[in-house]
Design an enzyme around this catalytic site. Sequence first.
Site, PDB file in Angstrom:
ATOM      1  N   ARG A  69      49.712  41.682  42.192  1.00  0.00           N
ATOM      2  CA  ARG A  69      48.890  42.320  40.858  1.00  0.00           C
ATOM      3  C   ARG A  69      47.896  43.146  41.387  1.00  0.00           C
ATOM      4  O   ARG A  69      46.787  42.172  41.811  1.00  0.00           O
ATOM      5  CB  ARG A  69      49.018  41.549  39.907  1.00  0.00           C
ATOM      6  CG  ARG A  69      48.360  41.737  38.595  1.00  0.00           C
ATOM      7  CD  ARG A  69      48.541  40.602  37.660  1.00  0.00           C
ATOM      8  NE  ARG A  69      47.839  40.854  36.321  1.00  0.00           N
ATOM      9  CZ  ARG A  69      46.393  40.928  36.153  1.00  0.00           C
ATOM     10  NH1 ARG A  69      45.565  40.448  36.931  1.00  0.00           N
ATOM     11  NH2 ARG A  69      46.081  41.087  34.760  1.00  0.00           N
ATOM     12  N   LYS A 104      39.147  39.689  43.512  1.00  0.00           N
ATOM     13  CA  LYS A 104      38.439  38.457  42.926  1.00  0.00           C
ATOM     14  C   LYS A 104      37.388  37.738  43.774  1.00  0.00           C
ATOM     15  O   LYS A 104      37.034  38.132  45.017  1.00  0.00           O
ATOM     16  CB  LYS A 104      39.560  37.301  42.696  1.00  0.00           C
ATOM     17  CG  LYS A 104      40.730  37.680  41.691  1.00  0.00           C
ATOM     18  CD  LYS A 104      41.586  36.699  41.441  1.00  0.00           C
ATOM     19  CE  LYS A 104      42.374  37.190  39.913  1.00  0.00           C
ATOM     20  NZ  LYS A 104      43.336  35.984  39.797  1.00  0.00           N
TER      21      LYS A 104
END
Length: 398
Positions: A375, A340
């Site tokens: 995740r 991210k």
Amino acid sequence: MLLEISPEFFRAEMERVKAHPASFPIFERKSRIILLKIYGVPSPGANILKQEMLSLGGDAVVHKNAVECKVPESDVILLGTRKHYEALIKKLEIANYFGLTRVRKALKDYLERRKAEYIDSPWGRRIAFGRTLVMGIINVTPDSFYSGSRKQDLKEILKTASYMVESGADIIDVGGLSTRPGSDPVTEEEELARVLPAVKAIRESFPQIPISVDTYRAEVARRSLQAGADIINDISGFMFDENLVKVAAEFRAPLVLMHIKGTPKDMQKDPHYDDVVREIAEYFLERMEFAEAAGVDPDKIILDPGIGFGKQYQHNLEIMVRLEEFKSLKKPLLIGASRKTFIGKALGDVPPEERLEGTLAVTALCVMKGVDIVRVHDVKENRRVVDLLEAVKCQGRS
């Protein structure tokens, strides 16, 4: 010689001292200072808490003007061991004033509640939380933020799923709707057309692997569960489609309840928090109450603070360093930080394709802080980080 003992090795060191095994739980209750923050206690109650904790050998931090009651209320930080809190609860049983009944109930609930050791899916597949689990991401989309996660052809989807299973994935997460910052949603029909074939193919080829479906739409969740999926992974916490909570209740399905501020379209337009961890925790409590009122099994709820979903760079960093505070809610915790933007920024504004090492560092942090699920896009590499650190953590366990 004098050595400071690592808390993780306290039990092992007691064994080396040859203390009586029956005494181990007693000493463990006395060994660790637990910092607990209680919000909005009337000032007289805050003063009572401080005096009671001092009398027990603990302490409490209160507003500088609370002692003279020059402020109507004060947040209170308690400093004590489990033994201190058990004794404080007993003292507060007769203190039904100045907000202390609420404090006593909160303390009692904190000490007595336990996180679920496992969650069973509607189809009997078990997700156990004895160690950090790895959830592999398969995005059946053409526009997810990391191009390496985009898999649209069924052959490619199955090849990726096979590689993830072989590499040690505990769960496979299938998403048919990009929620990258600034994105617009596709239609429900398009999402169904992407997700259902993928879920059916993975389930047929890998009967034992739990499948999570990343959706906030009730009908997509319903039909995915009917096709053999196990978990609902909802980025909106039932805010975008309230009918989704009915599906979760009907199927008794495990669900990931994530925090988001705004929608994917506008969530990164200068999001603001006065206290990011407190506000996320309050959101979780409100959303869990909503879910439980609709019939959702509270023991099947997994929490996700929503890294990158309506958070600025510093918010994401603060969440990561304060992960253990979310464990106070006694629910399994999932972190989805893989590749991210905040990782890219921390590494000098590198693109998603160059964020693997940063992701592995975040995974390592999550394992050491006891996060239940990470995740990730890169299962093999993250699995190896998890396995190594779990081996290290096991050294302090008897």
